[in-house]
Design an enzyme around this catalytic site. Structure first.
Site, PDB file in Angstrom:
ATOM      1  N   GLY A 168       0.822  -1.220   0.000  1.00  0.00           N
ATOM      2  CA  GLY A 168       0.000   0.000   0.000  1.00  0.00           C
ATOM      3  C   GLY A 168       0.848   1.259   0.000  1.00  0.00           C
ATOM      4  NE  ARG A 217      -5.197   6.822   5.799  1.00  0.00           N
ATOM      5  CZ  ARG A 217      -5.902   5.834   6.341  1.00  0.00           C
ATOM      6  NH1 ARG A 217      -6.660   6.076   7.387  1.00  0.00           N
ATOM      7  NH2 ARG A 217      -5.828   4.610   5.855  1.00  0.00           N
TER       8      ARG A 217
HETATM    9  C1  UD1 Z   1      -8.114  -3.531   5.955  1.00  0.00           C
HETATM   10  C2  UD1 Z   1      -9.340  -4.449   5.830  1.00  0.00           C
HETATM   11  C3  UD1 Z   1     -10.326  -4.108   6.943  1.00  0.00           C
HETATM   12  C4  UD1 Z   1      -9.643  -4.241   8.285  1.00  0.00           C
HETATM   13  C5  UD1 Z   1      -8.389  -3.401   8.327  1.00  0.00           C
HETATM   14  C6  UD1 Z   1      -7.605  -3.695   9.589  1.00  0.00           C
HETATM   15  C7  UD1 Z   1      -9.644  -4.879   3.434  1.00  0.00           C
HETATM   16  C8  UD1 Z   1     -10.411  -4.558   2.221  1.00  0.00           C
HETATM   17  N1  UD1 Z   1      -9.992  -4.235   4.546  1.00  0.00           N
HETATM   18  O1  UD1 Z   1      -8.529  -2.208   5.754  1.00  0.00           O
HETATM   19  O2  UD1 Z   1     -11.429  -5.011   6.880  1.00  0.00           O
HETATM   20  O3  UD1 Z   1     -10.530  -3.847   9.302  1.00  0.00           O
HETATM   21  O4  UD1 Z   1      -7.519  -3.702   7.229  1.00  0.00           O
HETATM   22  O5  UD1 Z   1      -6.471  -2.885   9.689  1.00  0.00           O
HETATM   23  O6  UD1 Z   1      -8.757  -5.707   3.421  1.00  0.00           O
HETATM   24  N2  UD1 Z   1      -2.234  -3.472   0.698  1.00  0.00           N
HETATM   25  C9  UD1 Z   1      -1.547  -4.001  -0.386  1.00  0.00           C
HETATM   26  N3  UD1 Z   1      -2.051  -3.830  -1.638  1.00  0.00           N
HETATM   27  C10 UD1 Z   1      -3.225  -3.199  -1.872  1.00  0.00           C
HETATM   28  C11 UD1 Z   1      -3.942  -2.673  -0.765  1.00  0.00           C
HETATM   29  C12 UD1 Z   1      -3.413  -2.835   0.496  1.00  0.00           C
HETATM   30  O7  UD1 Z   1      -0.478  -4.577  -0.216  1.00  0.00           O
HETATM   31  O8  UD1 Z   1      -3.618  -3.121  -3.054  1.00  0.00           O
HETATM   32  C13 UD1 Z   1      -1.684  -3.665   2.033  1.00  0.00           C
HETATM   33  C14 UD1 Z   1      -1.315  -2.357   2.717  1.00  0.00           C
HETATM   34  O9  UD1 Z   1       0.037  -2.023   2.494  1.00  0.00           O
HETATM   35  C15 UD1 Z   1      -1.564  -2.654   4.181  1.00  0.00           C
HETATM   36  C16 UD1 Z   1      -2.620  -3.740   4.161  1.00  0.00           C
HETATM   37  O10 UD1 Z   1      -2.640  -4.283   2.855  1.00  0.00           O
HETATM   38  O11 UD1 Z   1      -0.407  -3.157   4.831  1.00  0.00           O
HETATM   39  C17 UD1 Z   1      -4.008  -3.193   4.498  1.00  0.00           C
HETATM   40  O12 UD1 Z   1      -4.352  -2.181   3.584  1.00  0.00           O
HETATM   41  P1  UD1 Z   1      -5.090  -0.867   4.053  1.00  0.00           P
HETATM   42  O13 UD1 Z   1      -5.351  -0.044   2.851  1.00  0.00           O
HETATM   43  O14 UD1 Z   1      -4.374  -0.239   5.186  1.00  0.00           O
HETATM   44  O15 UD1 Z   1      -6.476  -1.524   4.522  1.00  0.00           O
HETATM   45  P2  UD1 Z   1      -7.493  -0.942   5.569  1.00  0.00           P
HETATM   46  O16 UD1 Z   1      -8.305   0.138   4.947  1.00  0.00           O
HETATM   47  O17 UD1 Z   1      -6.795  -0.650   6.823  1.00  0.00           O
END
Ligand code: UD1
Ligand code: CA
Length: 463
Positions: free
Chosen positions: A11, A15
């Site tokens: 990700g 923020r």
């Molecule tokens: C996610 C969960 C949510 C949970 C929360 C807990 C999903 C859709 N939602 O939301 O249910 O309550 O975590 O913290 O999973 N990442 C990738 N590739 C992407 C998108 C994200 O590697 O395309 C990684 C990010 O780097 C991060 C993690 O996945 O480490 C979570 O992504 P983030 O966007 O922070 O998800 P949340 O909105 O927190």
């Protein structure tokens, strides 16, 4: 059969408002995702796969090769399910359970990962996940259960109805799957408010396939703190610091105003160490029994042997301080500084790649670079080694019981033999033999009656 762990870390971390990829932000001197990798291996994982995207090369380079550690790239961030799918290339055919964690949640415990694997096995479930109850669930995915308490699905904040938003049980983002994971992932779509492939949709997909979805409720909200902002990073850092300080205090360390003391997990402390307020201890710093570190001193990669003292406001980096030696206040010990037993360095003294022999002293305002000082020698105030000729560094060798008078310049390469005596204010560019006096400065001339004559001349001119 051992399990594998996939860490989602691609990700953007918008923020954080930073050029640095989120998962590389330092937490007590170590990149965030490093904690997740360590926890994964400690849980007994046979393979650990980190999904990287933003700053992929940087993330890869931040970690030394580790057997079983692989990085895969997610080129476009299309959601957490899409991120996980990138790990298939490495783990397809892996027979054991697959644990998934998020690279921005560094406090997750080893036991928590082990617990999920155990529940998956015990309940013969296809999927197991952690859940948690929060007074304020804002931002998290909510866990929807049926009237018998079975988990039905997860709904993201953005897609939730007002009733669903009121649910306080949330998804902290730690899961475990059986090896059907890869085929189920292909059924996840992106028809939702974010147009993203949501990993937690697997709950519904596993259930629809007739497999059991098990859950474990975590009672420790701290361990699941996710880092999405600078404020959350600071909050997690505070939690880790509190744990570290508490640990060292149980080991016999005295901390005055502990909340003001910063130290990293790689630091080692012995019983009866005293740390005054504002002390910063970093890297491979090691303090022996009874060592005292004064207020606002900063020590990185520095070893201090038992009963030595580093006084307040000193800055030490890559230094070695033997028993009974002391430095500061306001000492600067740079890499390769070495104080032997009982040596003393006072205020505004800088040492770089320099060794001060037993009971040798440099009390005030001196620079010793690329130098060797024998035991019981005395370096006066204002003495400097001119070790750099603009192109190369040269060495100064000072024997035992040498006296170097104040404000002398020792122009390297130069050697002062045992017992030599350098008169104050000398510029020394030739070796001084054993026991000799070296004096290298303009001879002083006193002009008798000069002041009075000058005054008389001035009065005559004005009159
Ligand atoms: C996610 C969960 C949510 C949970 C929360 C807990 C999903 C859709 N939602 O939301 O249910 O309550 O975590 O913290 O999973 N990442 C990738 N590739 C992407 C998108 C994200 O590697 O395309 C990684 C990010 O780097 C991060 C993690 O996945 O480490 C979570 O992504 P983030 O966007 O922070 O998800 P949340 O909105 O927190
Ligand atoms: Ca997150």
């Amino acid at each position: 059969m051992a399990h594998a762990v996939v860490i989602l870390a691609a990700g953007l971390g918008t923020r954080m408002k930073s050029k640095l990829p989120k998962v590389l932000h330092p937490l007590l001197g170590r990149p965030l995702v490093g904690y997740c990798i360590e926890t994964a291996f400690k849980s007994g994982a046979e393979r650990v796969v980190v999904v990287v995207g933003h700053g992929a090369e940087q993330v890869r380079q931040a970690f030394a090769d580790h057997p079983g550690l692989t990085f895969v790239e997610q080129r476009e961030q299309l959601g957490t399910a899409h991120a996980l799918a990138q790990a298939e290339s490495v783990l397809a055919g892996f027979p054991g359970p697959i644990v998934v964690t998020q690279g921005d949640t560094p406090l997750t415990r080893v036991e928590t990962l082990k617990g999920l694997v155990e529940v998956l096995r015990r309940e013969k479930a296809g999927m197991a996940l952690l859940t948690m109850r929060l007074a304020d669930p804002t931002g998290y995915g909510r866990i929807v259960r049926d009237e018998r308490g079975e988990i039905l699905r997860n709904v993201e904040q953005k897609d939730a109805t007002p009733e669903e938003q009121a649910i306080q049980e949330i998804n902290p983002g730690v899961y475990c799957f059986d090896s059907t994971l890869w085929e189920r992932l292909k059924q996840v779509d992106n028809r939702n408010a974010a147009n993203e492939y949501y990993l937690p949709d697997l709950i519904r997909i596993y259930r629809e396939a007739g497999q059991k979805v098990a859950s474990v409720e975590s009672k420790d909200p701290e361990e699941l703190l996710g880092i999405n902002s600078r404020a959350q990073l600071a909050q997690v850092e505070r939690v880790l610091l509190e744990r570290l300080r508490a640990h060292w205090m149980t080991q016999g360390v005295r901390m005055v105003l502990p909340e003001s003391i910063y130290l990293e997990p790689s630091v080692e402390l012995a019983p009866d160490v005293t740390l005054w307020p504002g002390v910063i201890l970093r890297g491979r710093t090691r303090l022996g029994e009874g060592v005292e570190v004064g207020a606002y001193a900063v020590l990185s990669d520095t070893v201090v042997e038992p009963y030595a003292k580093v006084r307040s406001h000193s800055v030490c980096e890559g230094a070695y301080i033997e028993s009974g030696a002391d430095a500061g206040p306001f000492a600067r010990l740079r890499p390769g500084a070495h104080l032997e037993e009982g040596a003393h360095v006072g205020n505004f003294v800088e040492l770089k790649n320099a060794r001060l022999g037993r009971r040798a002293k440099a009390g005030h305002l001196a620079y010793l670079g690329d130098a060797e000082v024998g035991e019981e020698s005395n370096i006066g105030a204002g003495v400097i080694t001119a070790n750099y000729d603009g192109k190369r560094k040269h060495k100064t060798t000072i024997g035992r019981r040498v006296f170097v008078g104040s404000n002398s310049v020792l122009i390297a390469p130069v050697t002062l033999a045992d017992g030599a005596f350098v008169a104050g204010g000398s510029a020394i560019n030739q070796d001084v033999p054993e026991g000799a006096l070296a004096i290298a400065r303009m001879r002083q001339r006193n002009i008798e009656g000069y002041v009075k004559r000058k005054e008389a001349e001035t009065t005559a001119q004005q009159g």
